[in-house]
Design an enzyme around this catalytic site. Structure first.
Site, PDB file in Angstrom:
ATOM      1  N   ASP A 159      -8.100  -5.021   0.074  1.00  0.00           N
ATOM      2  CA  ASP A 159      -8.607  -5.810  -1.054  1.00  0.00           C
ATOM      3  C   ASP A 159      -8.298  -7.288  -0.937  1.00  0.00           C
ATOM      4  OD1 ASP A 159      -9.807  -3.779  -2.453  1.00  0.00           O
ATOM      5  OD2 ASP A 159      -7.881  -3.100  -3.237  1.00  0.00           O
TER       6      ASP A 159
ATOM      7  N   HIS B 266       0.850  -1.179   0.000  1.00  0.00           N
ATOM      8  CA  HIS B 266       0.000   0.000   0.000  1.00  0.00           C
ATOM      9  C   HIS B 266       0.886   1.229   0.000  1.00  0.00           C
ATOM     10  CE1 HIS B 266      -3.193   2.783   1.035  1.00  0.00           C
ATOM     11  NE2 HIS B 266      -4.020   1.835   0.668  1.00  0.00           N
TER      12      HIS B 266
HETATM   13  N1  ACO Z   1       4.078  -7.913  -4.788  1.00  0.00           N
HETATM   14  C1  ACO Z   1       5.424  -7.965  -4.902  1.00  0.00           C
HETATM   15  N2  ACO Z   1       6.244  -6.897  -4.750  1.00  0.00           N
HETATM   16  C2  ACO Z   1       5.672  -5.713  -4.463  1.00  0.00           C
HETATM   17  C3  ACO Z   1       4.278  -5.574  -4.326  1.00  0.00           C
HETATM   18  C4  ACO Z   1       3.474  -6.719  -4.487  1.00  0.00           C
HETATM   19  N3  ACO Z   1       2.144  -6.636  -4.363  1.00  0.00           N
HETATM   20  N4  ACO Z   1       3.977  -4.282  -4.050  1.00  0.00           N
HETATM   21  C5  ACO Z   1       5.141  -3.629  -4.019  1.00  0.00           C
HETATM   22  N5  ACO Z   1       6.173  -4.477  -4.265  1.00  0.00           N
HETATM   23  C6  ACO Z   1       7.609  -4.148  -4.239  1.00  0.00           C
HETATM   24  C7  ACO Z   1       7.991  -3.287  -5.445  1.00  0.00           C
HETATM   25  O1  ACO Z   1       8.417  -4.075  -6.533  1.00  0.00           O
HETATM   26  C8  ACO Z   1       9.087  -2.431  -4.860  1.00  0.00           C
HETATM   27  O2  ACO Z   1      10.256  -3.225  -4.761  1.00  0.00           O
HETATM   28  P1  ACO Z   1      11.718  -2.528  -4.915  1.00  0.00           P
HETATM   29  O3  ACO Z   1      11.814  -1.524  -3.805  1.00  0.00           O
HETATM   30  O4  ACO Z   1      12.670  -3.670  -4.784  1.00  0.00           O
HETATM   31  O5  ACO Z   1      11.735  -1.878  -6.273  1.00  0.00           O
HETATM   32  C9  ACO Z   1       8.633  -2.168  -3.429  1.00  0.00           C
HETATM   33  O6  ACO Z   1       7.812  -3.305  -3.094  1.00  0.00           O
HETATM   34  C10 ACO Z   1       7.872  -0.877  -3.256  1.00  0.00           C
HETATM   35  O7  ACO Z   1       6.735  -0.899  -4.114  1.00  0.00           O
HETATM   36  P2  ACO Z   1       6.189   0.330  -4.936  1.00  0.00           P
HETATM   37  O8  ACO Z   1       5.518  -0.191  -6.183  1.00  0.00           O
HETATM   38  O9  ACO Z   1       7.245   1.367  -5.094  1.00  0.00           O
HETATM   39  O10 ACO Z   1       5.082   0.897  -3.956  1.00  0.00           O
HETATM   40  P3  ACO Z   1       3.963   1.940  -4.346  1.00  0.00           P
HETATM   41  O11 ACO Z   1       3.650   2.664  -3.084  1.00  0.00           O
HETATM   42  O12 ACO Z   1       4.320   2.736  -5.538  1.00  0.00           O
HETATM   43  O13 ACO Z   1       2.734   0.998  -4.782  1.00  0.00           O
HETATM   44  C11 ACO Z   1       0.863  -0.439  -4.677  1.00  0.00           C
HETATM   45  C12 ACO Z   1       1.723   0.598  -3.928  1.00  0.00           C
HETATM   46  C13 ACO Z   1       0.414   0.128  -6.034  1.00  0.00           C
HETATM   47  C14 ACO Z   1      -0.396  -0.675  -3.839  1.00  0.00           C
HETATM   48  C15 ACO Z   1       1.694  -1.737  -4.867  1.00  0.00           C
HETATM   49  O14 ACO Z   1       2.084  -2.240  -3.611  1.00  0.00           O
HETATM   50  C16 ACO Z   1       0.912  -2.785  -5.645  1.00  0.00           C
HETATM   51  O15 ACO Z   1       0.939  -2.752  -6.874  1.00  0.00           O
HETATM   52  N6  ACO Z   1       0.226  -3.730  -4.932  1.00  0.00           N
HETATM   53  C17 ACO Z   1      -0.597  -4.736  -5.600  1.00  0.00           C
HETATM   54  C18 ACO Z   1      -1.896  -4.092  -6.069  1.00  0.00           C
HETATM   55  C19 ACO Z   1      -2.856  -3.848  -4.943  1.00  0.00           C
HETATM   56  O16 ACO Z   1      -3.094  -4.697  -4.089  1.00  0.00           O
HETATM   57  N7  ACO Z   1      -3.450  -2.635  -4.959  1.00  0.00           N
HETATM   58  C20 ACO Z   1      -4.479  -2.248  -3.974  1.00  0.00           C
HETATM   59  C21 ACO Z   1      -4.015  -1.085  -3.165  1.00  0.00           C
HETATM   60  S1  ACO Z   1      -5.162  -0.765  -1.900  1.00  0.00           S
HETATM   61  C22 ACO Z   1      -6.403   0.119  -2.599  1.00  0.00           C
HETATM   62  O17 ACO Z   1      -6.312   0.769  -3.601  1.00  0.00           O
HETATM   63  C23 ACO Z   1      -7.686   0.082  -1.914  1.00  0.00           C
END
Ligand code: ACO
Length: 432
Positions: A367, A310
């Site tokens: 979610d 998140h």
């Molecule tokens: N699975 C595996 N790796 C992940 C995940 C995941 N779900 N989420 C983040 N990471 C990793 C990234 O690859 C990144 O790794 P790095 O630092 O080695 O490059 C690190 O964790 C940080 O992630 P970011 O993408 O920079 O985090 P950001 O804050 O931009 O994104 C997000 C947040 C979009 C929610 C992301 O975690 C994601 O895509 N999750 C899956 C989708 C999801 O569940 N979305 C619902 C959000 S809640 C809502 O809207 C109600």
């Protein structure tokens, strides 16, 4: 808290290309610190760059407070777990939009409006007929909400706002249920005034004219809880979209319609659908969740563990904690064991102990569990994000209203650092 009181009277100093600039310091009611950079470009010619706006405050807001590090979520000062335990969705909607919990008289009036405005114009039913059976319900929902601006055109902000807010909340559930009925080819079931907001939604989705449909109390309560937990989440992607569109003074329906489109994306509200599809995929592939765990850690696989991570919650998502308990209760009461829930629990258990997830502070988000509960209720996967939109509606309305009522609100218009070609001569194409 008055806007002027946010300024502490102190400045942060910015040293930029040999010159010093003062950036007024602001402190919010929960002690969050901000730097006011609104005059920076005029004074220095420089802008700030913050891709994805992760560090940018776009407004002052008195609606929702989140402390992602401590897993805190409060609507108008009330902790989410207390609201979940003591209020229903209609009360929470009122709280978010009007700023206080309703008195009995205010609640009765609000409920009256929400029930007596739940019918949609019969002409709108024709719009449903125009969509192909494959249409995603979020596309239908957004189109229908935008269409409401044709049925309720130009309204006077002062006199008509409250009634249009009630219309929108009341009609969104009818539109959502009708789009579901259309997708399965069943006749529409009309709203019933004696039912609760959540009960009526269930009735419109699952009743059929030939049989009596009995609303299951546990399911009704769980749906109400889900709507409460989704009701607002400060300046997320869809809410910022609602504010962005509304900042041009586009009408309420058009602004909310844009928010629905933003919510649709798989990285935002669309994630609950993606979670279920991911779990189904893992089950169909033999249920080897460890394999998928490893893929999530291997960036080259392009696989993300949907429902994890998140932008703001970096310890736990308080909504996920409440929903985890609700998932157990609903499945227990319905006597359903769900192999997908078992896979979900196994993924969660490993992720909470795994260094990759711990280092990146990736925890299950709301979610992760909402999809499991919706599935147990019999709600089809492609309707999950619609349910999210129904829950988020009061938050969008509250944020839109707050923006419109904040003196000095300007049209949202970020800047950029241009990286394209510099000025060059135009040579006409030789068309001979
Ligand atoms: N699975 C595996 N790796 C992940 C995940 C995941 N779900 N989420 C983040 N990471 C990793 C990234 O690859 C990144 O790794 P790095 O630092 O080695 O490059 C690190 O964790 C940080 O992630 P970011 O993408 O920079 O985090 P950001 O804050 O931009 O994104 C997000 C947040 C979009 C929610 C992301 O975690 C994601 O895509 N999750 C899956 C989708 C999801 O569940 N979305 C619902 C959000 S809640 C809502 O809207 C109600």
């Amino acid at each position: 808290m008055e806007t002027s009181k946010v300024y502490t009277g102190e400045n942060a100093k910015l040293l930029l290309q040999g010159k010093e600039y003062n950036l007024p310091i602001m402190i919010g009611s929960e002690k969050e610190v901000g730097l006011d950079i609104t005059k920076l470009r005029a004074d220095s010619g420089a802008i700030t760059v913050d891709s994805g706006y992760g560090n940018t405050g776009s407004c002052l807001s008195a609606i929702t407070f989140i402390d992602g590090e401590r897993g805190i979520l409060q609507y108008r000062g009330y902790p989410i777990d207390e609201l979940a335990a003591k209020s229903n969705f209609v009360e929470v909607a009122y709280l978010l939009i009007f700023g206080h919990l309703p008195t009995k008289a205010e609640l009765d009036d609000f409920n009256f409006k929400l029930t007596h405005h739940s019918l949609i114009h019969e002409d709108m039913k024709k719009f449903f007929e125009g969509f192909p059976p494959t249409a995603h319900p979020m596309g239908i929902l957004s189109s229908m909400v935008n269409s409401l601006s044709a049925f309720y055109p130009e309204f006077d902000y002062k006199t008509d706002l409250e009634i249009n807010i009630a219309r929108l909340i009341a009609k969104l559930k009818t539109i959502a249920a009708f789009s579901y009925k259309k997708s399965i080819g069943q006749p529409y079931i009309y709203p019933q005034n004696h039912l609760s907001y959540s009960g009526d939604l269930l009735n419109m989705m699952f009743a059929v004219p030939s049989e009596e449909y009995k609303i299951n109390k546990v399911v009704e309560e769980a749906l109400d809880l889900l709507l409460i937990l989704h009701a607002d989440h400060e300046q997320n992607c869809s809410t910022s979209t609602v504010r962005m569109v509304g900042s041009s003074e586009a009408n309420l329906f058009a602004s909310i319609s844009a928010g629905i489109c933003a919510l649709w994306g798989p990285l935002h509200g669309g994630a609950n659908q993606e979670v279920l599809e991911m779990l189904e995929h893992i089950r169909a592939d033999g249920g080897d969740y460890k394999k998928y765990m490893n893929m999530a850690k291997d960036k080259s696989s392009g696989f993300k563990l949907m429902g994890f991570g998140h932008r703001v919650y970096k310890n736990f998502d308080p909504r996920a904690k409440i929903l985890k308990a609700s998932a157990d209760k609903v499945l227990g009461q319905l006597g359903k064991s769900d192999p997908l829930l078992d896979i979900a629990k196994n993924l969660e258990e490993i992720a909470l102990k795994d260094d990759f997830f711990i280092e990146r502070k990736l925890y299950p988000n709301v979610d992760f569990y909402s999809g499991i509960i919706y599935r147990a209720m019999g709600i089809p996967t492609n309707m999950f994000t619609v349910m999210f939109a129904l829950g988020r509606l009061p938050g969008w309305i509250a944020q839109w209203k707050e923006m419109r009522e904040t003196p000095g609100t300007r049209i949202y218009r970020p800047r950029q650092i241009y990286t394209g070609a510099t000025k060059r001569a135009h040579a006409p194409i030789d068309k001979r």
